[in-house]
Structure formats: C-alpha cells, structure tokens
Enzyme design. Structure first.
Site, PDB file in Angstrom:
ATOM      1  N   ASP A  83       0.849  -1.194   0.000  1.00 34.19           N
ATOM      2  CA  ASP A  83       0.000   0.000   0.000  1.00 34.19           C
ATOM      3  C   ASP A  83       0.890   1.251   0.000  1.00 34.19           C
ATOM      4  O   ASP A  83       1.802   1.366   0.827  1.00 34.19           O
ATOM      5  CB  ASP A  83      -0.856  -0.055   1.282  1.00 34.19           C
ATOM      6  CG  ASP A  83      -1.889   1.045   1.361  1.00 34.19           C
ATOM      7  OD1 ASP A  83      -2.414   1.440   0.314  1.00 34.19           O
ATOM      8  OD2 ASP A  83      -2.189   1.479   2.501  1.00 34.19           O
ATOM      9  N   HIS A 207      -9.748   4.336  -1.457  1.00 28.95           N
ATOM     10  CA  HIS A 207      -8.909   4.518  -0.261  1.00 28.95           C
ATOM     11  C   HIS A 207      -9.708   5.268   0.795  1.00 28.95           C
ATOM     12  O   HIS A 207     -10.709   5.913   0.497  1.00 28.95           O
ATOM     13  CB  HIS A 207      -7.656   5.333  -0.617  1.00 28.95           C
ATOM     14  CG  HIS A 207      -6.584   4.527  -1.274  1.00 28.95           C
ATOM     15  ND1 HIS A 207      -5.362   4.304  -0.701  1.00 28.95           N
ATOM     16  CD2 HIS A 207      -6.561   3.867  -2.454  1.00 28.95           C
ATOM     17  CE1 HIS A 207      -4.621   3.570  -1.493  1.00 28.95           C
ATOM     18  NE2 HIS A 207      -5.319   3.293  -2.580  1.00 28.95           N
TER      19      HIS A 207
HETATM   20  P1  13P Z   1      -8.373   4.666   6.260  1.00 29.78           P
HETATM   21  O1  13P Z   1      -7.261   4.770   7.232  1.00 29.78           O
HETATM   22  O2  13P Z   1      -9.214   5.891   6.184  1.00 29.78           O
HETATM   23  O3  13P Z   1      -9.204   3.441   6.491  1.00 29.78           O
HETATM   24  O4  13P Z   1      -7.697   4.488   4.831  1.00 29.78           O
HETATM   25  C1  13P Z   1      -6.824   3.396   4.605  1.00 29.78           C
HETATM   26  C2  13P Z   1      -6.228   3.447   3.262  1.00 29.78           C
HETATM   27  O5  13P Z   1      -6.791   3.966   2.331  1.00 29.78           O
HETATM   28  C3  13P Z   1      -4.900   2.840   3.082  1.00 29.78           C
HETATM   29  O6  13P Z   1      -4.396   3.065   1.807  1.00 29.78           O
END
Ligand code: 13P
Length: 290
Positions: A83, A207
């Site tokens: 990520d 996201h």
């Molecule tokens: P949140 O922390 O708002 O759940 O988003 C997580 C995310 O998009 C990680 O890339």
C-alpha cells in the site's frame, strides 16, 4: 491460502461485491484479519505500508502473512499487497518478495512524472506477473481521528483517464472525496467515481474507507468500487483495546494476556467490513467453528 490478487478481483467484479484491503501493522492484526476471513468465509487482501515494512522488516512480514494464510486461513483466498509504495526500492523489493500486487504512489508529482514513474513499475510488474496500482489526485489525510478543517482535493477526471491510458495500470486509486483517517469533511463524490469507472473500465480502489457511513460505502460498491482500503478503523480498534486492557491489568506481566484481546478486536472490525462489502459468505468452506 495465498493467491494472486487478480483472482480475487475477478470474482468480486463478477459477483457485484468488493474486496476489503486491510492494513496490518503487527502479528496481532495479521491474525485478526485471517481469523475474520475464515469466520466470514470471505476473500481478503492483506496490505502493508512502507511504515509496516520498516517496523516488521519485509521478509518477516511477508513470511508471517504467507504462513498465517496457509495455516490459519487455508481455505480462504488471501492476497498480499503493498500500500502506498513511494520509492522504487520498496516497490521492487516487494515484487521480489512475492507480492502479487504493488501500489506505486507518485501522486504528489506532476502528472507527466507520475505517469513516467508508474509506467516503469508497470513494465517490471508485467514481466513478473505482478499487478500494479497507480494513483492520481492525491488522497490526503494522516490516519488520524476526527480531524478538522481538512481540505480534500478531488482528482481531475481527464487526468485519471490519461494516466490509466498511458500507464496501463491494473487498478486505479484516485481522490474522490475520502481521506486517510476519520474526518468530518470526508464524502464520496459519486459522479466522479461513476465517470472514472465509465471511462477507465479498470478496477477502482477506494482509499480512506474509515469514517465513511455504511450507506455510502454500499453505494460506492454499486457504482464500481472493487477494492476498499481500511486502515484507521483497524488501528483504532487495536489501540483502544490494548490501552483499556493494560489499564485494567496493570500488574499483568505476560504480553500474550495483554495482546490477546487486540486480535479479537481487529477480527470483529474486519468481519463487519466483510459483511458490509458483500464479500462475506463468498467462499465455500463448510461449517466454521468460532
Ligand atoms: P483509512 O485509514 O481511512 O481506512 O484508509 C486506509 C487506506 O486507504 C490505506 O491506503
């Protein structure tokens, strides 16, 4: 079992549901996601950020996810994803480590530089059969809670279309009104999402799902969000549970007794997201003992 992300996404597209991509930070959250996947009979994406890689080490986290997937979630498909990879080094190290999907996040660069960088990752990814996620229109936030006065920029539709066309990424992330963390200013601009889907026709990654009301998440899935990222809700569940357990048991000296409830806290959050995203019950593994 550990599988390629493409199999999960294909099934989700055919079945009209979304796959949760859950950020993990330690062994307890990895166990929590795996147990939720088994309990919900749901596929899942386990994703790690550069922060988690720094904290756990790339090899340890890769091996732990793989071992947990094989042994605890043997019958449910789990994919491992990077990520927000900001550097080539991290992205290529994850490809070498066996990730089947990586996110190259060059969204803070001017569009042409973002395209050039992402294209290079796609070329290498293709050769190794690894899916690449690109990002246009930076997704802001900082995994905080109840932020105030956050300016949330929106992606430009034409830029997203040009980016997808030129880079040939497998999945696309773009700012459509959500932010990382839990903020009062968050929203989903459904028209923008609809147009991105119409014009790019590739899987869309939403996201910043923490802090978005369930109804809006459901609508986003209907419009075409195929992968939904959840990070902050997991962090908050883990931390609140750990803090309250430590306060209640100040004399405890066994780390397992302090940490055990955090696994269940993460499991419950993820289980509920799987039900919300429609992925629960999609894997036929017979009766599950909980
Ligand atoms: P949140 O922390 O708002 O759940 O988003 C997580 C995310 O998009 C990680 O890339």
């Amino acid at each position: 079992m550990l599988v390629h992300i493409k199999d999960l996404v294909k099934d989700a597209q055919n079945g009209g549901y979304a796959i949760g991509a859950f950020n993990v930070h330690n062994l307890e959250s990895i166990l929590g996601v795996a147990r939720a996947a088994v309990r919900a009979k749901s596929p899942a994406i386990i994703q790690v950020s550069e922060g988690t890689i720094k904290y756990m080490g790339l090899k340890p986290v890769t091996h732990i996810v793989s071992t947990v997937a094989k042994n605890i979630a043997a019958k449910v498909p789990i994919a491992l994803h990077l990520d927000h990879g900001k550097s080539f080094d991290t992205v290529f190290a994850c490809i070498d480590a066996g990730f089947t999907s990586v996110h190259i996040d060059a969204s803070e660069l001017p569009l042409d530089e973002n395209i050039a960088l992402t294209k290079r990752v796609v070329e290498i990814g293709r050769a190794k059969k690894v899916w690449v996620q690109g990002e246009v229109g930076v997704i802001v936030g900082g995994h905080g809670q109840r932020g105030k006065d956050l300016k949330i920029p929106l992606a430009d539709l034409d830029e997203v279309v040009e980016f997808v066309k030129k880079t040939k990424v497998n999945t696309i992330a773009a700012g459509v009104g959500t932010a990382h963390g839990i903020y009062a200013e968050e929203d989903i601009k459904f028209n923008l999402l609809k147009n991105i889907k119409l014009k790019t026709k590739i899987p869309f990654v939403l996201h910043g799902a923490s802090g978005i009301p369930d109804k809006k998440i459901k609508k986003a899935i209907k419009i075409g969000a195929n992968i939904i990222n959840v990070g902050t809700d997991i962090k908050v569940a883990f931390s609140k549970t750990l803090i309250s357990n430590c306060i209640k048991n100040k004399k405890e000296t066994d780390p397992r007794n302090l940490l055990r409830p955090t696994i269940k806290a993460v499991e419950d959050v993820v289980f509920n997201k799987m039900k919300l995203f429609g992925s629960a019950g999609k894997v036929d593994i017979g009766e599950v003992k909980t």
